[in-house]
Design an enzyme around this catalytic site. Structure first.
Site, mmCIF file in Angstrom:
data_model
loop_
_atom_site.group_PDB
_atom_site.id
_atom_site.type_symbol
_atom_site.label_atom_id
_atom_site.label_comp_id
_atom_site.label_asym_id
_atom_site.label_seq_id
_atom_site.Cartn_x
_atom_site.Cartn_y
_atom_site.Cartn_z
ATOM 1 N N GLU A 197 94.359 45.592 58.205
ATOM 2 C CA GLU A 197 94.614 45.689 56.827
ATOM 3 C C GLU A 197 94.704 44.089 56.031
ATOM 4 O OE1 GLU A 197 98.894 46.946 54.703
ATOM 5 O OE2 GLU A 197 98.313 48.017 56.696
ATOM 6 N N GLY A 245 103.940 53.108 61.030
ATOM 7 C CA GLY A 245 104.633 51.969 61.476
ATOM 8 C C GLY A 245 104.009 50.480 61.171
ATOM 9 N N ARG A 246 103.011 50.460 62.045
ATOM 10 C CA ARG A 246 102.009 48.958 61.747
ATOM 11 C C ARG A 246 100.619 49.325 62.252
ATOM 12 N NH1 ARG A 246 104.983 48.200 58.474
ATOM 13 N NH2 ARG A 246 106.433 46.219 58.161
ATOM 14 N N GLU A 303 115.952 53.370 62.459
ATOM 15 C CA GLU A 303 116.382 54.217 61.327
ATOM 16 C C GLU A 303 115.364 54.987 60.379
ATOM 17 O OE1 GLU A 303 117.968 51.981 57.862
ATOM 18 O OE2 GLU A 303 119.579 50.818 59.063
ATOM 19 N N ILE A 304 114.223 54.401 60.433
ATOM 20 C CA ILE A 304 112.991 55.385 59.963
ATOM 21 C C ILE A 304 112.590 56.329 61.010
ATOM 22 C CG2 ILE A 304 110.697 55.383 59.161
ATOM 23 C CD1 ILE A 304 110.949 52.574 58.123
ATOM 24 N N HIS A 325 99.274 52.029 52.635
ATOM 25 C CA HIS A 325 100.106 51.128 53.183
ATOM 26 C C HIS A 325 101.262 51.440 51.808
ATOM 27 C CE1 HIS A 325 102.187 47.793 55.418
ATOM 28 N NE2 HIS A 325 103.235 48.654 55.087
ATOM 29 N N ILE A 326 101.860 52.511 51.532
ATOM 30 C CA ILE A 326 102.543 52.850 50.329
ATOM 31 C C ILE A 326 103.910 53.636 51.050
ATOM 32 C CG2 ILE A 326 100.891 53.586 48.665
ATOM 33 C CD1 ILE A 326 101.011 56.605 49.260
ATOM 34 N N GLY A 327 104.265 53.451 52.337
ATOM 35 C CA GLY A 327 105.416 53.820 52.920
ATOM 36 C C GLY A 327 106.605 53.805 52.131
#
Length: 317
Positions: free
Chosen positions: A265, A235-236, A155-156, A283-285
């Protein structure tokens, strides 16, 4: 009364929904919740609302005598031992869809920031200043008309591709499965990872993490990229070997990077902070009012369904 424990503050829209139905206890201490506090909090809880930063391992699950659902406030769920939870007949849910637009927007923002040196330029303007416009001053790279390579056309990733097409970019993607319908809708081309790495000007990671993707981007992969390429990770973190990234930047194997997630993280590899051609965000996605409110509603509604005897909508185990 049925009890819900929340491992950290969530938006009021979700909190108020839960309070209408259950007794709610929420951790409101300084910083992230520690393991012992979490164990005590879930001891008599029927439901746990966990955050992406909340590690819910076997030890935590065994501390909960009545737990029926772990509703994770996030699209990812690698912070939870989902297999063990299923063995204990505990549903684990997540919050898909809510993060899509926010994270795709940020991905494009990171591309623009690093390619056009926006963060670097902001710092210069606020500190030493500049002498005025000059033909060779502060040049970056154009984004329009370039090639983007997307790792993970979910989706992203699909939303990133649509935004990239608005910049007249050619879109390559790779992943475990080809998605022909999405290819046609977006105008994307499926390629293997090596082809993507060799041809993309901007390589974006928008995949969810699983152990098979650990260090998917390592020294070998950096050596296949263009020397003018940029790596974007929204992503990660563990998908990228950060030490190899540091070496690639040191050796000018790539032109720059922009990261919203990190291998260790919340720790950030110190060497990354020294590069002017690296943009770092915390990490503000999905950190928008719209996305975070939607996520709060999803965890609340799935918790309400489960504790009222219905099946939650977004079970992942």
């Amino acid at each position: 009364m049925t009890k819900v424990y929340i491992a950290g503050a969530i938006p009021e829209v979700g909190l108020n929904l839960l309070k209408e139905h259950f007794e709610v206890d929420m951790y409101d201490g300084e910083g992230l919740i520690d393991k012992e506090t979490l164990k005590k909090g879930v001891e008599h809880a029927d439901a746990l609302i966990s955050l992406l930063s909340t590690s819910v391992d076997k030890d935590i699950i065994d501390s909960a005598n009545n737990l029926k659902i772990i509703a994770n406030y996030g699209a990812g769920f690698n912070n939870i031992d989902v297999e063990y939870a299923r063995q204990q007949n505990i549903d684990v849910t997540n919050t898909p869809h809510a993060s899509t637009n926010a994270t795709a927007d940020l991905t494009i923002g990171l591309i623009l920031s690093v390619a056009r040196r926006i963060v670097e330029g902001d710092h210069l303007s606020r500190t030493t200043g500049f002498d005025g416009w000059a033909p060779l001053f502060f040049r970056g790279r154009e984004v329009s008309g370039k090639t983007i390579g997307i790792i993970g056309l979910g989706e992203i990733g699909g939303a990133v591709a649509k935004r990239a097409r608005a910049f007249d970019m050619d879109v390559l993607y790779t992943g475990p499965h080809r998605k022909e319908e999405k290819e046609r809708d977006i105008g994307a081309k499926y390629v293997d990872l090596d082809t993507l790495l060799k041809n993309a000007d901007f390589i974006t990671i928008n995949a969810a993490y699983n152990p098979s993707l650990h260090h998917m981007i390592d020294t070998e992969q950096f050596n296949k990229m263009k020397s003018t390429a940029y790596l974007i990770n929204a992503g990660r973190g563990p998908i990228v070997n950060e030490q190899s990234l540091v070496e690639a930047l040191d050796n000018k194997a790539i032109e720059g990077a922009a990261l919203d997630v990190y291998e260790f993280e919340p720790e950030i590899t110190d060497a990354l902070k020294s590069f002017k051609n690296v943009v770092l965000t915390p990490h503000i996605g999905n950190a928008t009012f719209e996305a975070r409110d939607m996520m709060a509603k999803i965890v609340a509604n799935d918790t309400i369904k489960k504790l009222n005897g219905d099946e939650p909508q977004f079970i992942v185990n």
